[in-house]
Design an enzyme around this catalytic site. Structure first.
Site, mmCIF file in Angstrom:
data_model
loop_
_atom_site.group_PDB
_atom_site.id
_atom_site.type_symbol
_atom_site.label_atom_id
_atom_site.label_comp_id
_atom_site.label_asym_id
_atom_site.label_seq_id
_atom_site.Cartn_x
_atom_site.Cartn_y
_atom_site.Cartn_z
ATOM 1 N N ASN A 1 0.855 -1.201 0.000
ATOM 2 C CA ASN A 1 0.000 0.000 0.000
ATOM 3 C C ASN A 1 0.886 1.244 0.000
ATOM 4 O O ASN A 1 2.108 1.138 -0.043
ATOM 5 C CB ASN A 1 -0.943 -0.025 1.203
ATOM 6 C CG ASN A 1 -0.170 -0.107 2.496
ATOM 7 O OD1 ASN A 1 0.640 0.750 2.795
ATOM 8 N ND2 ASN A 1 -0.399 -1.181 3.252
ATOM 9 N N ASP B 1 -3.542 -6.015 4.389
ATOM 10 C CA ASP B 1 -4.583 -6.857 4.993
ATOM 11 C C ASP B 1 -4.511 -8.310 4.558
ATOM 12 O O ASP B 1 -4.849 -9.199 5.324
ATOM 13 C CB ASP B 1 -5.956 -6.269 4.663
ATOM 14 C CG ASP B 1 -6.139 -4.937 5.365
ATOM 15 O OD1 ASP B 1 -5.969 -4.915 6.589
ATOM 16 O OD2 ASP B 1 -6.415 -3.923 4.688
#
Ligand code: C5P
Length: 403
Positions: free
Chosen positions: A209, A277
């Site tokens: 990310n 995640d």
């Protein structure tokens, strides 16, 4: 006492330079060890000889002196001190500091330092109120530089207003406060997670990310400055290691969790990492060839490090703090995380497109502690780190008071 505290005094060229002589005397009376750097202009107001006589140490002024560089390189000069104090700080040196100009020893030392910097401005009232000065002051405060003064009064130029350098005795008081309030977490251990994680698809590709690690690194730096023995577990970032902090570099969430477990026990845990995640269930050991059809990557949920530290761990840190990066309705989305993750405080922020939080230097935080929701004004990530460290120190102080 300031016993043994090493203070590097930088004297710039203002009429208040004569006060720095008294300041040296006062600081030494309180046990501090003073080294001095004078700018060229300062030497017009006071002499290196008078500084040397009072400080008992050689006064430095010339960036290009090979003798000085041999005795004490400018990097060393900046790093061996516990505090750098610029007094008087003229409009000129403050402007150079704000712009990162280093054209003499004083400004080079200020650029090279990783130590706290305090400034005592001294200038004409109109200079202090000038738009350029206002913007320079803001820039410097945002970087965590501490301003003491200026005081309001009659000026050497005959005008009246703010611009007088704070008196030496009051500066000694501010320095005491700095050292007192800078070590309130002495004896405490802190763990901070920072940056993104990289989850390998194959040896060359990964999922990640946009986290830059700036916020987590700033928190680790602040906790260390407040006296906590700090371990920073960081995913891959371009951020420099915060000075004095033990840094453990990891790639994946799994490795981050292992490094956190190994760092326990600690008193404080701040999970600022943007842990990816999901991770590929079965990363390929060989690089996936692109001649076939596009591969389907099966994903598995990563371990939740914050939840594990706060809920599922025998060694739960006394204070566990998480972040909630949300888009829209930030507070509403963040509050349930307190219970879900089991942490004590949440710092929520908006990472919608256009907020420039990811990768930027600024952050706007909602501080959530039980029913208390505080909207912090937009500030630099460095100052978010400082404010959070202050809050943590206050919490421990109050708990101590209440037994
Ligand atoms: O669940 P969410 O990602 O919104 O939670 C954010 C908080 O949880 C952050 O403090 C982050 O560091 C932490 N976290 C974690 N491990 C994960 C996911 C999030 O420590 N796998």
């Amino acid at each position: 006492m300031l016993h043994g505290k090493k203070i590097l005094l930088i004297v710039s060229g203002g009429i208040a330079a004569y006060k720095s002589l008294d300041l040296i005397r006062r600081l030494r009376e309180h046990g501090a060890v003073i080294s001095c750097v004078l700018t060229e202009a300062a030497c017009k107001f006071i002499t290196p000889l008078s500084i040397t006589s009072l400080s008992g140490q050689k006064a430095y002024s010339d960036l290009f002196s090979l003798t000085d560089e041999n005795e004490m390189g400018h990097i060393e000069l900046s790093r061996q001190s516990d505090l750098i104090l610029v007094a008087p700080a003229t409009a000129n040196i403050l402007a150079k500091m704000a712009s990162g100009i280093c054209d003499d020893l004083a400004t080079t030392v200020l650029m090279a330092t990783n130590k706290p910097v305090m400034v005592a401005p001294s200038m004409n009232v109109r200079m202090w109120k000038h738009m350029a000065m206002i913007s320079n002051t803001k820039k410097l405060r945002d970087r965590g530089i501490v301003f003491v003064g200026p005081e309001t009064g009659d000026m050497a130029c005959g005008e009246y207003g703010p611009g007088r350098m704070t008196e030496p005795l009051e500066l000694v008081g501010a320095i005491y406060k700095h050292f007192d309030s800078n070590n309130p977490l002495e004896g405490k251990k802190a763990l901070v997670t920072s940056g993104p994680t990289h989850e390998p698809i194959d040896p060359v590709r990964y999922i990640s990310n946009r986290s830059s690690g700036k916020q987590g690194h700033a928190i680790a730096a602040a906790l260390n400055q407040f006296g906590a023995e700090t371990v920073l577990v960081t995913g891959p970032t371009n951020e420099p290691d915060p000075p004095g902090v033990k840094v453990k570099r990891v790639e994946s969430a799994r490795e981050m969790l292992d490094a956190c477990r190994e760092s326990l026990p600690v008193d404080i845990a701040v999970c600022a990492a943007a842990v990816t995640d999901w991770c590929p269930s079965e990363p390929c050991e060989q690089k996936i060839k692109k001649n076939g059809k596009a591969p389907a990557v099966q994903l598995t949920k990563n371990p939740d490090i914050l939840r594990e530290l706060a809920k599922d761990c025998n060694n739960r840190p006394h204070l566990v703090i998480g972040f909630a990066a949300e888009t829209g309705d930030v507070v509403k989305k963040a509050i349930p995380k307190l219970e879900d993750k089991g942490c004590d405080w949440i710092l929520a922020n908006d990472v919608s497109r256009g907020t420039k939080t990811f990768g930027g230097d600024q952050n706007t935080i909602y501080f959530i502690n039980g029913d208390l929701v505080e909207a912090w004004p937009e500030m630099t990530k460095i100052n978010v780190g400082n404010l959070l460290a202050e809050r943590i120190a206050k919490q421990f102080k109050e708990e101590l008071k209440n037994g």
